[in-house]
Each structure stands twice: as structure tokens, then as C-alpha cells.
Design an enzyme around this catalytic site. Structure first.
Site, short mmCIF file in Angstrom:
data_model
loop_
_atom_site.label_atom_id
_atom_site.label_comp_id
_atom_site.label_asym_id
_atom_site.label_seq_id
_atom_site.Cartn_x
_atom_site.Cartn_y
_atom_site.Cartn_z
N ASP A 1 6.49 -5.87 6.64
CA ASP A 1 4.64 -4.64 7.17
C ASP A 1 4.03 -5.94 6.58
O ASP A 1 3.49 -5.45 5.19
CB ASP A 1 5.21 -3.75 6.17
CG ASP A 1 3.31 -3.46 6.71
OD1 ASP A 1 3.11 -3.69 6.66
OD2 ASP A 1 3.32 -2.07 5.40
N SER A 2 3.52 -7.68 6.87
CA SER A 2 3.12 -8.44 6.15
C SER A 2 1.97 -8.81 6.67
O SER A 2 1.29 -7.93 7.99
CB SER A 2 3.71 -10.14 6.79
OG SER A 2 3.26 -9.88 8.00
N ASP B 1 0.98 -1.34 0.02
CA ASP B 1 0.26 -0.17 0.10
C ASP B 1 0.41 1.31 -0.15
O ASP B 1 0.55 2.56 -0.58
CB ASP B 1 -0.60 -0.15 1.38
CG ASP B 1 0.20 -0.16 2.53
OD1 ASP B 1 0.77 0.72 2.66
OD2 ASP B 1 -0.50 -1.45 2.98
N ASP C 1 -1.92 -11.44 7.91
CA ASP C 1 -1.56 -12.08 9.28
C ASP C 1 -1.39 -13.58 8.61
O ASP C 1 -0.83 -13.52 7.45
CB ASP C 1 -2.92 -12.64 9.58
CG ASP C 1 -3.25 -11.18 10.40
OD1 ASP C 1 -3.01 -10.06 11.24
OD2 ASP C 1 -4.52 -11.42 10.29
N ASP D 1 8.69 -13.67 -3.95
CA ASP D 1 8.09 -13.60 -2.72
C ASP D 1 8.93 -13.19 -1.82
O ASP D 1 10.24 -13.94 -2.00
CB ASP D 1 8.13 -15.52 -3.16
CG ASP D 1 8.20 -16.29 -1.72
OD1 ASP D 1 8.10 -15.73 -0.27
OD2 ASP D 1 7.36 -17.03 -1.25
N1 SPD Z 1 -4.50 -8.20 10.95
C1 SPD Z 1 -4.27 -7.39 10.02
C2 SPD Z 1 -2.64 -7.16 10.12
C3 SPD Z 1 -2.03 -6.32 9.13
C4 SPD Z 1 -0.77 -5.81 9.52
N2 SPD Z 1 -0.38 -5.20 7.96
C5 SPD Z 1 -1.31 -4.46 7.23
C6 SPD Z 1 -0.48 -3.72 5.86
C7 SPD Z 1 -0.46 -2.07 6.10
N3 SPD Z 1 0.90 -1.80 5.79
#
Ligand code: SPD
Length: 281
Positions: free
Chosen positions: A157-158, A88, A160, A139
């Protein structure tokens, strides 16, 4: 008919946080996941992956500032940064607030997320067009293993640990990340909520002490994530994250959540959560 957005995964666990949807702005399946964008009454535009809230206009600053500025300001002079996930653009936007940065490698598996953000969240996505940003649509686990470059800061910045992001919570990935980090480097990784995901945090800290000399866990408040908080690991091969003294002159101007004071406070955990992180301080 009224439409309410609720995470199905949370419903299955017998709990819910819901928001009134005014309009569905986008809804499609990429090769990796279901992507939806909604306009909501209370939280502005909201973006979900496989039905799980990733970002809302109203509170994304809390997550993006804290996942970014804690490792960036722990490091004395971050020049080379890797962001895994984060398509994003919110984390890249925060990284680029540091003038020391020469390159940001953004490894997002799903190009459709980047394109979605450019379309629906242009003010957040625009940082990704900066000439210091190097894009890789791969990946993250394979990228970190294959890449020969070493980084000052790595930010995971993943989403879940289900679907394409599950591998980013594995011991093998944390080992590979260790190899990609410079000696004085810092990593931060999305590490869920101590209220709802103690099992995930315990699993991470069952192997982190075997890989990283220094490690900690910190958290931020965010109303639209399950339980209203989310935490992060903070890892280093050399420097103790609890001993960091932030130079106030290096804190970017105009932040809404992060401050040197908040940096320190974020590492303080409630009593029940301390045992999830294996360290004595
Ligand atoms: N439970 C949702 C966690 C999401 C974390 N990453 C969000 C990405 C925003 N850049």
C-alpha cells in the site's frame, strides 16, 4: 483567501483536479516527507504526502477494500499477512475483517504517518491497535529481504514511485517479495492508473513475468486520485488470479465497494491497456 488543494505534480503535467480547503488541520515535515491534513468541502478530511493525495474520508473505502479483499479472497485461508506502507491503517482495517487472520505485520517507514492517522482519522487508525498487528517502522524493501517469515498475503500500500516509495516499484523488491510469499500466497501492489501511468505499468510488467508464475492487473474507481482510477498488480507463485472463484460466505459483511462480482469485473481492462500487461487472457 480561498485555498484549493491541487497536486503540483499533476499541474506540471498540465492537468489538475482540485478541492476546496476549508481548514488546514496539520502541516509538518517528518524525517521522510511533508505531511499535511486538510478539511475539505467536498471530500471530508484529506491526507497528503509531499503534496500527493493519499486518502480522503469520502472515497478511501474504494481503494482500501480493493487492494485488500482481492488478494485476501483469492487465498483459500489467509493467516499471515504483511502490509508494506499503509500507515494510515485503512488496509489493516480491511485485513482484520477476515477471521482467519492470525498476524498482520505492518511495515511503515514513517512512524509520523501512523501518529498522524491516530490523531486525525481515529476510526480508520484504530485497527492498528489490534493485538494481531505487529508494527515495524522500517524501509519496506529491507524488511522484506531480511525477514525470514513467509506470508499468505502481501499488500504493498505504497505512495507513488518517487521519494521513499520508489524502491517498492523495482525489480529487486518484487524478487524479494516473491521470496517472502508462501506457495499458495497472493500479493497485491499499488500500480497506478492505466490512463496516466502506462509507462510505470509497462515497467512493472517488464519484469513481473520473469519472477511470478501467475500475475494480473485489476483496478478500482476513486474520484480523488489522478484520472479517477487506480490499479493494482495481483501476483502469485502458483494460483492464477483470473481463475479465482470467490466464496460468497467469506466476503466480509458491510463492504461498500468490493463484492465477488466486482472482484471479477475489476480484472477486465479497456483494449488500450491490455498491452501494458503481458498476458494473453
Ligand atoms: N497517487 C496516490 C496513490 C496513493 C496510494 N496509496 C495511498 C495510501 C492509502 N492507504
Amino acid at each position: 483567501m480561498e485555498l484549493w488543494l491541487e497536486e503540483q505534480l499533476e499541474l506540471a503535467n498540465g492537468r489538475a483536479m482540485k478541492m476546496r480547503v476549508l481548514e488546514t488541520l496539520d502541516s509538518f515535515k517528518s524525517p521522510f516527507q511533508q505531511i499535511d491534513v486538510f478539511k475539505t468541502q467536498a471530500f471530508g478530511k484529506v491526507f497528503t504526502l509531499d503534496g500527493i493525495i493519499m486518502m480522503t474520508e469520502s472515497d478511501e473505502f474504494s481503494y482500501h477494500e480493493m487492494i485488500t479483499h482481492v488478494p485476501m479472497l483469492s487465498h483459500p485461508n489467509p493467516e499471515y499477512v504483511l502490509v508494506v506502507g499503509g500507515g494510515d491503517g485503512g488496509t489493516v482495517r480491511e485485513v482484520l475483517k477476515h477471521s482467519s487472520v492470525k498476524e498482520v505485520h505492518l511495515c511503515e517507514i514513517d512512524k509520523a504517518v501512523v501518529d498522524m492517522s491516530k490523531k486525525h482519522f481515529p476510526s480508520i487508525a484504530k485497527a492498528m491497535s489490534d493485538k494481531r498487528v505487529i508494527h515495524a517502522y522500517e524501509d519496506g524493501a529491507k524488511y522484506v529481504k531480511a525477514n525470514k517469515k513467509k506470508f499468505d498475503v502481501i499488500i504493498i500500500d505504497s505512495s507513488d514511485p518517487i521519494g521513499p516509495a520508489a524502491v517498492l516499484f523495482s525489480e529487486g523488491f518484487y524478487k524479494a517479495m516473491h521470496g517472502a510469499l508462501r506457495e499458495t500466497g497472493f500479493c497485491s501492489t499499488q500500480a497506478e492508473s492505466f490512463f496516466y501511468h502506462g509507462d510505470i505499468i509497462k515497467s512493472l510488467f517488464s519484469f513481473i513475468p520473469k519472477i511470478y508464475k501467475e500475475y494480473g492487473y485489476y483496478w478500482t474507481a476513486i474520484p480523488t486520485y489522478p484520472s479517477g482510477i487506480i490499479g493494482f498488480t495481483c501476483l502469485s507463485n502458483k494460483l492464477n488470479p483470473y481463475n479465482v472463484v470467490v466464496d460468497p460466505k467469506r466476503v466480509p459483511k458491510g463492504l461498500k465497494y468490493y463484492s465477488a462480482e466486482m472482484h471479477k469485473a475489476a480484472f477486465v481492462l479497456p483494449e488500450f491497456a491490455k498491452s501494458y500487461i503481458k498476458r494473453s487472457n
